[in-house]
Enzyme design. Structure first.
Site, PDB file in Angstrom:
ATOM      1  N   HIS A   1     -11.660  -6.370   8.289  1.00  0.00           N
ATOM      2  CA  HIS A   1     -12.036  -6.355   7.089  1.00  0.00           C
ATOM      3  C   HIS A   1     -13.581  -5.315   7.113  1.00  0.00           C
ATOM      4  O   HIS A   1     -14.352  -5.237   6.417  1.00  0.00           O
ATOM      5  CB  HIS A   1     -12.683  -7.174   6.194  1.00  0.00           C
ATOM      6  CG  HIS A   1     -11.560  -8.238   5.329  1.00  0.00           C
ATOM      7  ND1 HIS A   1     -10.934  -9.689   6.604  1.00  0.00           N
ATOM      8  CD2 HIS A   1     -11.289  -8.533   5.081  1.00  0.00           C
ATOM      9  CE1 HIS A   1     -10.752 -10.339   5.878  1.00  0.00           C
ATOM     10  NE2 HIS A   1      -9.862  -9.464   4.984  1.00  0.00           N
TER      11      HIS A   1
ATOM     12  N   ASP B   1      -9.370  -1.117   6.277  1.00  0.00           N
ATOM     13  CA  ASP B   1      -8.429  -2.120   6.698  1.00  0.00           C
ATOM     14  C   ASP B   1      -6.999  -2.265   6.994  1.00  0.00           C
ATOM     15  O   ASP B   1      -5.938  -2.693   7.618  1.00  0.00           O
ATOM     16  CB  ASP B   1      -8.784  -3.474   7.493  1.00  0.00           C
ATOM     17  CG  ASP B   1     -10.216  -3.414   7.338  1.00  0.00           C
ATOM     18  OD1 ASP B   1     -11.047  -3.540   8.427  1.00  0.00           O
ATOM     19  OD2 ASP B   1     -10.839  -2.710   6.495  1.00  0.00           O
TER      20      ASP B   1
ATOM     21  N   GLU C   1       0.887  -1.026  -0.048  1.00  0.00           N
ATOM     22  CA  GLU C   1       0.016   0.313  -0.005  1.00  0.00           C
ATOM     23  C   GLU C   1       0.902   1.225  -0.138  1.00  0.00           C
ATOM     24  O   GLU C   1       0.562   2.197  -0.827  1.00  0.00           O
ATOM     25  CB  GLU C   1      -0.869   0.225   0.614  1.00  0.00           C
ATOM     26  CG  GLU C   1      -2.137  -1.720   0.871  1.00  0.00           C
ATOM     27  CD  GLU C   1      -1.841  -2.543   1.569  1.00  0.00           C
ATOM     28  OE1 GLU C   1      -0.363  -2.856   2.190  1.00  0.00           O
ATOM     29  OE2 GLU C   1      -2.412  -3.267   1.466  1.00  0.00           O
TER      30      GLU C   1
END
Lengths: 332, 410
Positions: free
Chosen positions: A124, A80, A55
């Protein structure tokens, strides 16, 4: 809502060659929630592609691309998972314009599915919006329906600054009022499920009133808009329900006008209570409307625990909890 | 019960500490000219050895030797020397200015001047550096005005960044110099993203990322390498190994790996180590990597082996963690003296001309400083407006900031 989000990217990729879309599983497969389905086939794999599972790499590369002059719209698979990219969002994307005196800017959209109600457990289901509204230089958007999702995403892609675009995943396939046992309602049966073809935008920083009322102002966004509507219907409280749509910049004008009228305010969000965005809303309402308030402001939120798996519906602030707070506020 | 002895944690230590005799016997220095120069399209696997050696051009006698020599004419070398001397003089004045309270903070380059000054000359207009705080030579060699740099350092009324950014965190798109963050390693993956964008747009421009030995431990370093490798981004990834990350010796970031350059090999990125105090070698290796990027052959990782002679910053005192005489023992010498000796050896320079150049450069730097100070220093004279503090957070100021600006009285 998935189609509306896809449509927004499709429209913008068509209109502006500088719009690129990438993230984990978004290319050939079209994303785990299918929000980018067909974009690679239509626009080619240099404009819509898969990335390594990294990410900070996704956001960091996007910051570089935005500085070059592209308009990246990247997907973080779940909110998340955004934390490895948080430094790139907070220290880089958010501050680039300011620190370089606009020598470089960062027109970037970071999309991420947010919220619970899908048996996703702690990894999630989170709603980390307050981690973004706290950061100078970011805009944070949470749509609650397909019409807004498309129009707001188009506005976000066109915005000259970085926008965090949080998609309540429990709303992807229909409005959800907090009752998991009830038959699901598809968007096709909802007035805001109708999405016009082609280009239109919904301005960032403007709230929408979903239900007019005189007894209580309810501030909500995302999934909680439907929870609040259900709670108002069940309790009979004549609530004015405001869908914030954009958390930052916030439409304080609409909030203020409503609270001055009703004299009471409740705030509903799915994120944990402490230091949640509700705390900011509460402070702003107090600062701007104190002499119009007839009762303490109530907050209904997720408990301050990690998002549980088996106890999801005890954690989720549903219509029962919201309704109790509405009644307490009007009866106070 | 398992039949094992108790486990023990390994914490690496530098060979010497304050009070010890400096020792660089573990730094293996190949002879100048001894390392091969492969074609730019060589198979990365066939040149793995370059990640473990040190490419050098200038030998002890000041001669340029071997396959990496011969790229620069006397004029270019003299310009390089002048740029390095300017950076050194600039640093000396700004360290002094910080001590005089004219600014809060400064970072000098002593010993590392060749890296950024030589690299700058390998790029084409439009190419973009994503630097750290110790590459001001990129700006000086690109001709960026010294006065503008100083105005930024002083955060004065002519500061191009309006007083918002810590001293030396320059930004100049025009000079191919991306805004310095101050957070470490974040710019490395951004350089890769910028390069990917250029390739997406079928542009011809390339990017260069910069990082220090210590920051290679950051996750963003690895993000950059995997993205660069996956998308074959037209980027040169530079690691400046100056041996020290503030007080932490390079062994803490390097771990068990042989060299920092070797980190590239697992990504199949060609990786080269170069003598960072040898202007000619830096130029030659950087040129090789830049050529690869321009020819769409993908990324290159370069480790510049150098030594941070000065303190990390004006807030640091290296005497607390390394021997005071360590820099004298550094086996790769001083980049300014080495280039000067080379030019004298070639008959293109002399001690007298060098002394004269030093005086001229000092005059130029002093004139720039005088001009900058006429626009104010951190606590005196012309200041950026407080109004500017609220501007530029967003393209259009949102209502909450407008309210806060009014509240602050502006």
């Amino acid at each position: 809502m998935v189609e509306a989000i896809r449509d927004a990217m499709d429209v913008m990729m068509e209109r502006d060659e500088n719009v690129v879309v990438f993230g984990e599983d978004v290319g050939y497969f079209g994303g785990v929630f299918r929000c980018t389905q067909g974009l690679q086939a239509k626009f080619g794999k240099t404009r819509c592609f898969d990335t390594p599972i990294n990410e900070s790499g996704i956001v960091g590369a996007a910051v570089g691309m935005a500085a070059y002059g592209l308009r990246p719209c990247v997907e973080i698979q779940f909110a998340d998972y955004v934390y490895p990219g948080y430094d790139q969002i907070v220290s880089e994307a958010a501050r680039l314009r300011y620190r370089s005196n606009a020598d470089f800017t960062c027109p970037l959209v970071v999309r991420m599915p947010t919220g619970g109600g899908i048996s996703g457990g702690q990894t999630h289901s989170q709603s980390p919006e307050a981690l973004f509204t706290h950061v100078s230089g970011l805009k944070t958007v949470v749509p609650s329906n397909p019409y807004d999702a498309k129009g707001l995403l188009i506005a976000a892609i066109e915005d000259p600054d970085p926008v965090i675009f949080m998609e309540p995943k429990r709303l992807y396939n229909g409005p959800f009022d907090g009752y998991p046992g009830k038959p699901a309602v598809p968007w096709s049966k909802h007035e805001l499920g109708e999405v016009p073809d082609g280009y239109y935008s919904v301005p960032l920083g403007k709230a929408a009133i979903r239900r007019e009322g005189a007894a209580l102002t309810v501030l909500a966004y995302g999934t909680m808009v439907y929870v609040a509507l259900a709670a108002a219907a069940e309790t009979g409280v004549d609530a004015e329900i405001i869908d914030l749509r954009t958390l930052l910049p916030l439409d304080l004008e609409t909030i203020e006008a409503s609270v001055r009228k009703t004299g009471r305010c409740a705030i509903v969000h799915e994120a944990t209570l402490t230091s949640g965005f509700g705390a900011e809303l509460c402070a702003l309402v107090q600062e701007t409307c104190f002499y119009h308030l007839e009762a303490p402001i109530k907050r209904v939120a997720g408990w301050d625990t990690p998002y549980p798996h088996a106890q999801e519906w005890d954690y989720f602030p549903g219509p029962a909890r919201a309704g109790r707070a509405f009644l307490e506020t009007v009866e106070a | 019960m398992a039949d094992y002895a108790p486990l023990k944690l390994h914490v690496p230590e530098p060979a010497v500490r304050p009070g010890d005799i400096p020792d660089f016997s573990n730094v293996k220095i190949p002879h100048a000219g001894s390392v091969e120069r492969p074609p730019v399209d060589a198979d990365p696997v066939s040149i793995r050895g370059l990640a473990f050696s040190i490419i050098r051009v200038l030998n002890r006698e000041g001669e340029a030797v071997g396959p990496w020599a011969g790229l620069l004419g006397d004029g270019e070398l003299l310009e390089g020397l002048r740029n390095m001397m300017t950076l050194r003089a600039f640093d000396a004045r700004m360290v002094m200015a910080q001590r005089q309270g004219k600014t809060s903070f400064y970072v000098q380059h002593m010993g590392e001047e060749a890296v950024s000054c030589a690299f700058s000359k390998t790029l084409l207009p439009g190419d973009m550096n994503f630097p750290t705080y110790r590459q001001a030579g990129l700006l000086i060699a690109a001709g960026y005005p010294l006065t503008d740099m100083m105005c930024q350092i002083y955060s004065n009324e002519r500061d191009p960044l309006k007083g918002r950014q810590l001293p030396i965190m320059y930004s100049s798109r025009k000079s191919g110099f991306f805004s310095i963050s101050g957070n470490l390693a974040t710019q490395y993956i951004q350089a890769v993203g910028w390069a990917m964008a250029s390739a997406i747009k079928n542009d011809t421009r390339i990017a260069a990322g910069w990082i220090g030995d210590g920051s290679t431990a950051e996750s963003d370093f690895h993000a950059a390498l995997v993205f660069a490798s996956t998308y074959k981004a037209p980027v040169v990834l530079n690691i400046v190994n100056n041996q020290w990350a503030i007080s932490t010796f390079q062994g803490i970031a390097r771990g068990g790996s042989g060299t920092f350059a070797a980190r590239g090999l697992g990504f199949s990125i060609p990786a080269l180590r170069v003598d960072g105090n040898d202007y000619l070698a830096v130029y030659a290796v950087a040129k090789w990597a830049v050529e690869r990027a321009h020819r769409n052959l993908g990324p290159t990782l370069i480790e510049y082996v150098t030594y941070r002679v000065g303190a990390h910053s004006t807030a640091d005192d290296p005497a607390a963690y390394r021997p005071k005489t360590e820099s004298d023992a550094w086996p790769l010498g001083d980049p300014v003296i080495r280039l000067k000796n080379h030019l004298i050896k070639k008959g293109a320079w002399s001690e007298a001309r060098h002394a004269q150049a030093e005086a001229e450069i000092l005059d130029t730097v002093l004139a720039a400083q005088k001009e900058a100070e006429s626009h104010g220093t951190l606590h005196a004279g012309g200041q950026p407006s407080v109004r500017d503090m609220f501007e530029g957070v967003y393209a259009v100021m949102p209502p909450h900031l407008r309210r806060q600006r009014q509240q602050a009285g502006y």
